[in-house]
Design a protein around this motif. Structure first.
Motif, PDB file in Angstrom:
ATOM      1  N   MET A 286      30.477  41.743 -24.873  1.00 13.92           N
ATOM      2  CA  MET A 286      30.264  41.609 -23.596  1.00 13.92           C
ATOM      3  C   MET A 286      31.534  41.657 -22.957  1.00 13.92           C
ATOM      4  SD  MET A 286      28.315  40.902 -21.155  1.00 13.92           S
ATOM      5  CE  MET A 286      26.728  40.552 -21.874  1.00 13.92           C
ATOM      6  N   ILE A 440      20.527  39.631 -11.456  1.00 11.45           N
ATOM      7  CA  ILE A 440      21.503  39.366 -10.651  1.00 11.45           C
ATOM      8  C   ILE A 440      21.970  40.421  -9.418  1.00 11.45           C
ATOM      9  CG2 ILE A 440      24.138  38.899 -10.285  1.00 11.45           C
ATOM     10  CD1 ILE A 440      22.747  36.939 -12.118  1.00 11.45           C
TER      11      ILE A 440
ATOM     12  N   ARG C 285      33.515  40.555 -12.744  1.00  7.20           N
ATOM     13  CA  ARG C 285      32.142  40.933 -12.754  1.00  7.20           C
ATOM     14  C   ARG C 285      31.406  39.817 -13.152  1.00  7.20           C
ATOM     15  NH1 ARG C 285      31.077  46.479 -15.945  1.00  7.20           N
ATOM     16  NH2 ARG C 285      28.933  45.893 -15.217  1.00  7.20           N
ATOM     17  N   ILE C 286      29.902  39.753 -12.762  1.00  9.18           N
ATOM     18  CA  ILE C 286      29.254  38.669 -13.184  1.00  9.18           C
ATOM     19  C   ILE C 286      28.023  39.184 -13.632  1.00  9.18           C
ATOM     20  CG2 ILE C 286      30.157  36.901 -11.374  1.00  9.18           C
ATOM     21  CD1 ILE C 286      27.711  37.431  -9.893  1.00  9.18           C
ATOM     22  N   VAL C 288      25.974  42.677 -16.028  1.00 13.01           N
ATOM     23  CA  VAL C 288      26.012  44.034 -16.482  1.00 13.01           C
ATOM     24  C   VAL C 288      24.603  44.687 -16.306  1.00 13.01           C
ATOM     25  CG1 VAL C 288      26.178  45.237 -18.710  1.00 13.01           C
ATOM     26  CG2 VAL C 288      27.563  43.450 -18.107  1.00 13.01           C
ATOM     27  N   GLY C 290      22.924  44.537 -13.743  1.00 14.46           N
ATOM     28  CA  GLY C 290      22.182  43.567 -12.936  1.00 14.46           C
ATOM     29  C   GLY C 290      21.641  42.527 -13.480  1.00 14.46           C
ATOM     30  N   ARG C 291      22.040  42.195 -14.960  1.00 14.79           N
ATOM     31  CA  ARG C 291      21.497  41.092 -15.853  1.00 14.79           C
ATOM     32  C   ARG C 291      22.678  40.324 -15.910  1.00 14.79           C
ATOM     33  NH1 ARG C 291      16.334  41.150 -16.040  1.00 14.79           N
ATOM     34  NH2 ARG C 291      15.542  42.984 -16.071  1.00 14.79           N
ATOM     35  N   PRO C 292      22.546  39.056 -16.279  1.00  8.08           N
ATOM     36  CA  PRO C 292      23.403  37.972 -16.233  1.00  8.08           C
ATOM     37  C   PRO C 292      24.264  38.158 -17.853  1.00  8.08           C
ATOM     38  CG  PRO C 292      21.259  37.033 -16.703  1.00  8.08           C
ATOM     39  CD  PRO C 292      21.191  38.450 -16.169  1.00  8.08           C
ATOM     40  N   ILE C 293      25.674  37.766 -17.916  1.00 12.45           N
ATOM     41  CA  ILE C 293      26.233  37.819 -18.927  1.00 12.45           C
ATOM     42  C   ILE C 293      26.248  36.555 -19.932  1.00 12.45           C
ATOM     43  CG2 ILE C 293      27.716  39.581 -17.771  1.00 12.45           C
ATOM     44  CD1 ILE C 293      29.850  37.495 -17.503  1.00 12.45           C
ATOM     45  N   VAL C 294      25.479  35.354 -19.598  1.00  9.70           N
ATOM     46  CA  VAL C 294      25.534  34.377 -20.612  1.00  9.70           C
ATOM     47  C   VAL C 294      24.199  33.992 -20.732  1.00  9.70           C
ATOM     48  CG1 VAL C 294      27.773  33.410 -20.143  1.00  9.70           C
ATOM     49  CG2 VAL C 294      25.917  32.693 -18.760  1.00  9.70           C
TER      50      VAL C 294
END
Lengths: 640, 102, 307
Positions: A286, A440, C285-286, C288, C290-294
């Motif tokens: 990530m 998002i 960037r929050i 990837v 359009g998907r969350p990273i956590v």
């Protein structure tokens, strides 16, 4: 079918929280779904507080009374809750409290003392804890007295521990005795203790020793209880979290970069939980994708709510997903900021945890009194988005959606919740926090605005490309402005901007799916339609089943989007309703008011609760039955 | 440590009537011995025993009322049979049990 | 000098009264940011409400115009989301010290790297000349129906005690000197404050240009306001206090206090969250695709329970 209801009460700071948590964990480990709320005073320590818990195979949507078991860690608890245990239930208490007179309990509310004395006197019982215990016994409640001092000595001797550490096991003794009597095997209790005090080996050892001594004692005196069958949720990775926790989680998943707050119940615990996780190490894969390996959220305790909202606005202007969290009094101070965010089209999320007002009211008690406050907040025609979550799962997803909507529509989004949901714990499955459902969407955010950028460009849908502060020469303001953000008082430009902002709200209604606007649960042809919003959802869904048992077919319209109000959808659903009853925790009938204003539908009856306690399933049933009998407004008043 | 416990009933000369004892604010069957720095039970005893009195002009702690008192109030509460001490004992981890409440 | 100050002049009619001290301050700002070579899109002027707040629209920048009194918190949010930007707050005495007094103090406590320029004319201009927090007691301007019976706050002393690490005073008509003060303030890493005295020719007929000219003087070469160590602080404090307190027959101008020992708020954040500056909230960037990273089950392990 298991339906286990418990109250654990004692002085605030006296171990109620860990006892409640251990109870929750034991029952979750046992395979049940739980719902547990915390009721407490606005006090640091010493006043009465209690954990109210329900465990079922399916998800409990509501707490209920009477309960099966009461753990009373002091005399005040006995005297506060003695009328809330069902016949056949149990009360676990320390016989040493028996002689305590109602009058001698300083922290106890004088009106409650009077009610209790009156009740005990009318039954010819002494106005002491013993009187209350006798009242329970006469109604078929089993009294389980624990000789605490002797037991603590035993813990001290057996665990070869100083009394200092043994002193932390008073709650565990009572809790373990109670859970064992309810059929929870000691192994689950011990595992829950290990989870609760993870990392503190001495504390675990001591509490496990206490649990064993308590179990041994009640087994000797009362015999082996019937074992509670295991629930269906074993062998799973689950989560147990409060509404506060889930909103904080949702914010972090949504990519929040900035959280400003000023301490106020019931919002502070959300901020504290978020702060605990504000710094997240990303895995290598990530990190490579996003270009950084440690995610940091700037969480700042500001000097007041005026600063909180305006700092959040500043961070949002600079491109961060930005939020603040508060409750009614703080939101009052934020009003001018809300208006600014509308005028300047700033995407901020304000989490509004409603509590019992007006004014400081009852800071630690629940209510739904800020519905109209949130919708009408901000002076001068300030339309905004208001979404209310019905339960823990919705709270998580709504926290994420709120950021998407804020950015898509460049508007403040008010996420409306309440104190009950804030502090209530619920068990959740992995599938319930499903990231594949999470998107998002940052709307028209542009990274390279280029020359000639216009922040408030007039567009068909009212939404302009949005550049971050620092990426273009531009002007953002709370003054009325032209497309370039320069202040203007020109009548034509003014009108254009007013209608631009209005178009955005129309777009909200156009774009949002029905499930985010209003949802009808149950048979569309039901005899009665209950209409509500927020945390009453689970309670009403549970009550519908109970009503069915009484021959009343009810359905439930949950309004999720309160502003802009989905009036066509709601009017359409209500047009086929046979009888409309609103259920809400406020005096004015604020939802009923909105229904009339937006749809012309006047509810046939209103069920309201304003005593600061959550509404219970049986109260909705009682309210609906009375309403069907012709009552215009039914006030329900349960809880301690 | 002398841990004599004699016969039936509560001993008068014991921690619960000692000036050095600080009862647990919620569970006063336990308390802190301010001389030895250890928690004891209310009916324990040791050679440091010193009878409680309320003559000194200072704050006191009424276990019965869960309230801090002045000397004058302390004498008055004690005369009504309340359990009044020089101070109370608060568990050092009490924060973990407390909610956000204002 | 890489840029001309004219590059910062936004195309707008400047609506201040003729003879207003604000023109001098605006000019000093233009020249300071030009000499500092700050690209206009990286310059953030946050204005409050009042005559001074309009500075937002007159300086070419990536600017925000706040609510009355709330310029400082808004600027704080901007700066913490994008610490690489240059953030200047322009506000009046009513705005920064009256309605926004709490935020003025809080900025000092945090020492966020923001430059606060106080347009100090001792009156509320846009609402017809009421007494502002810096108007001395018993002064009766023409706009007042009776003499002012509130005492005046001392802005430089307040800033010092609140924790601002750069405190200076300038005079609106001394554009060159003021420009230098602004440049130093902007370069300083921390909360800096410049109290700019300015006549309001329309409403303050007492504290006029003449009134100021008779009183103001620049601190001399022999005055050393710079704190490099804690020992420095002890040693220089008496002289610094004297200057901070002096306001009457004589009013000192120049850098009055400059503490170079303290971390800015952003540096403190970087200390508790290394990496913050590299990927600040405003620009990181929050997602990837359009998907969350956590994933909540990975991050919030304290709430996970395996049954």
């Amino acid at each position: 079918m298991t339906d286990l209801n418990i109250i654990i009460g004692g002085p605030q700071g006296g171990g109620i929280e860990s006892a409640g948590q251990i109870a929750v964990k034991s029952l979750v480990l046992k395979g049940y779904n739980i719902l547990g709320s915390r009721e407490y005073h606005s006090n640091i320590m010493g006043a009465h507080s209690y954990y109210h818990l329900r465990a079922k195979e399916d998800k409990p949507g509501s707490l209920t009374l009477p309960v099966d078991a009461l753990l009373a860690l002091d005399a005040e608890t006995v005297l506060t809750h003695y009328r809330e245990v069902r016949p056949g239930g149990i009360v676990v208490y320390d016989p040493a409290v028996k002689a305590t007179r109602v009058d001698s309990i300083q922290p106890m509310a004088p009106p409650l003392k009077e009610r209790v004395k009156k009740d005990l006197e009318s039954r010819g019982l002494p106005t002491t804890a013993e009187g209350a215990l006798k009242a329970m016994e006469s109604e078929g409640v089993k009294l389980v007295g624990l000789p605490l001092k002797a037991m603590l000595r035993k813990v001290s001797e057996e665990a070869k521990a100083p009394i200092a550490s043994v002193s932390k096991t008073v709650n565990t003794l009572g809790l373990s005795a109670m859970l064992y009597m309810l059929g929870v095997e000691p192994g689950y209790i011990e595992k829950a203790i290990s989870l609760q005090f993870a990392g503190k080996e001495k504390v675990i050892r001591m509490n496990v020793a206490a649990a064993r001594i308590a179990v041994e004692y009640v087994r000797e005196v009362y015999g082996e209880p019937e074992v509670l069958p295991d629930g269906p949720h074993k062998g799973k990775v689950r989560m147990v979290a409060s509404g506060n926790d889930l909103v904080a989680m949702g914010k972090i998943v949504a990519g929040v970069g900035f959280l400003s707050y000023y301490p106020i119940t019931p919002s502070s615990d959300e901020a504290l939980y978020l702060e605990r996780h504000k710094y997240v190490k990303l895995d290598d894969g990530m990190a490579e994708k996003v270009g950084y390996d440690r995610l940091s959220v700037v969480a700042v305790q500001m000097e007041d709510e005026l600063a909180s909202i305006n700092a959040a606005i500043g961070a949002a202007l600079a491109g961060a997903r930005s939020s603040t969290t508060t409750s009614g009094p703080g939101y009052s101070l934020m009003n001018e900021g809300i208006s600014l965010a509308v005028e300047a089209e700033v995407p901020i999320v304000v989490t509004l945890w409603m509590r019992a007002g007006p004014s400081t009211g009852m800071p630690t008690r629940t209510g739904q009194q800020d519905l109209l406050h949130s919708i009408f907040s901000g002076h001068g025609d300030a339309p905004k988005i208001v979404i209310a979550s019905g339960d823990h799962v919705e709270a998580f997803y709504d926290a994420i959606k709120a950021f998407n909507w804020a950015e898509i529509f460049q508007s403040p989004v008010i996420h409306l919740l309440d104190k009950y949901l804030a502090s209530a714990m619920a068990s959740l499955d992995r599938e319930e926090l499903d990231l594949s459902k999470v998107v998002i969407d940052r709307g028209k955010l542009v990274d390279n605005p280029g020359e000639g950028y216009l922040r408030y460009k007039i567009t068909e849908d009212g939404i302009s490309p949005r550049a971050r502060i620092g990426d273009a020469v531009m002007y953002m303001t709370g003054l009325e402005h032209t497309e370039d953000g320069k202040a203007t008082e020109d009548p034509v430009a003014r009108e254009q901007m007013m209608f631009k902002r209005e178009r955005k709200m129309r777009k909200v209604l156009e774009v949002l799916p029905e499930e985010d606007k209003a949802v009808l649960y149950g048979d569309p042809d039901a005899d009665v339609t209950l209409v509500s919003f927020g945390s009453t959802k689970g309670v009403i869904l549970d009550a519908m089943k109970m009503l069915e048992g009484k021959g009343v077919k009810a359905n439930f319209l949950q309004i999720r989007l309160l502003s802009p109000f989905p009036e066509d959808l709601v009017a359409d659903i209500l047009s086929s309703a046979k009888k409309v009853i609103t259920v809400e925790l406020n005096l004015m009938g604020q939802l009923a008011f909105l229904l009339r204003a937006h749809t012309g539908v006047k509810p046939d009856s209103q069920v309201i609760k304003v005593n600061g306690r959550p509404i219970y399933d049986y109260e909705v049933v009682e309210g609906v039955l009375k309403a069907l009998d012709g009552a215009g407004r039914v006030v329900v008043s349960g809880g301690s | 440590m002398n841990n004599r416990r004699s016969g039936n009933g509560r001993r008068e000369v014991a921690c619960h009537s000692c000036a050095h004892w600080r009862p647990h604010i919620f569970y006063p069957i336990l308390g802190l011995c301010s001389v030895r720095g250890v928690l004891t039970f209310e009916d324990d005893w040791c050679e440091h025993y010193k009878p409680l009195s309320y003559g000194e002009d200072r704050f006191y702690w009424c276990v019965t009322c869960r309230m801090r008192l002045t000397a004058v109030e302390a004498r008055e509460h004690a005369s009504r049979g309340h359990k009044v001490y020089l101070s109370g004992y608060i568990d050092p981890d009490v924060r973990e049990e407390i909610y956000d409440a204002f | 000098m890489a840029r001309s100050w004219l590059e910062y002049k936004a195309p707008a009619w400047v609506q201040w009264c003729p003879g207003c001290g604000d023109f001098g301050i605006l000019n000093a700002i233009y020249r300071a940011v030009a000499e500092l070579d700050i690209p206009p899109e990286r310059l953030v002027v946050v204005g409050g409400i009042g005559c001074s707040g309009r500075t937002t629209f007159y300086v070419k920048g990536s600017n925000a115009h706040a609510l009355h009194g709330r310029a400082i918190p808004m600027a704080t949010g901007i700066k913490l989301a994008r610490p690489e930007l240059t953030v200047i707050v322009a506000g009046g005495d009513g705005d920064l010290l009256g309605i926004g007094g709490g935020h003025f103090v809080a900025l000092g406590r945090r020492n966020v790297d923001i430059t606060v320029i106080l347009f100090d004319n001792a009156v509320y201009g846009l609402t017809k000349g009421q007494a502002a927090p810096t108007l001395p007691a018993w002064i009766k301007t023409k706009a007042l129906t009776s003499p002012n019976i509130h005492d005046n706050v001392n802005p430089v002393l307040l800033a010092f005690s609140a924790g601002y690490t750069f405190v200076a005073r300038g005079y609106a008509y001394h554009t060159s000197q003021l420009k230098e003060l602004i440049k130093t303030a902007v370069r300083h890493k921390g909360a800096s404050f410049i109290d700019v005295l300015q006549p309001c020719p329309t409403y303050n007929n007492v504290m006029t240009n003449k009134w100021y000219e008779e009183r103001i003087y620049y601190v001399g070469e022999d005055y050393d306001p710079i704190i490099r160590t804690r020992e420095d602080f002890k040693e220089k404090l008496p002289a610094i206090m004297e200057k901070l307190l002096e306001f009457g027959d004589r009013i000192p101008l120049g850098i009055l206090y400059w503490d170079q020992t303290k971390d800015s708020f952003e540096e403190r954040l970087e200390k508790i969250m290394p990496g913050y500056m590299q990927a600040p909230p405003g620009t990181r960037r929050i997602s990837v695709d359009g998907r969350p990273i956590v994933d909540p089950f990975e991050v919030f392990k304290d709430r996970v329970i395996v049954t």
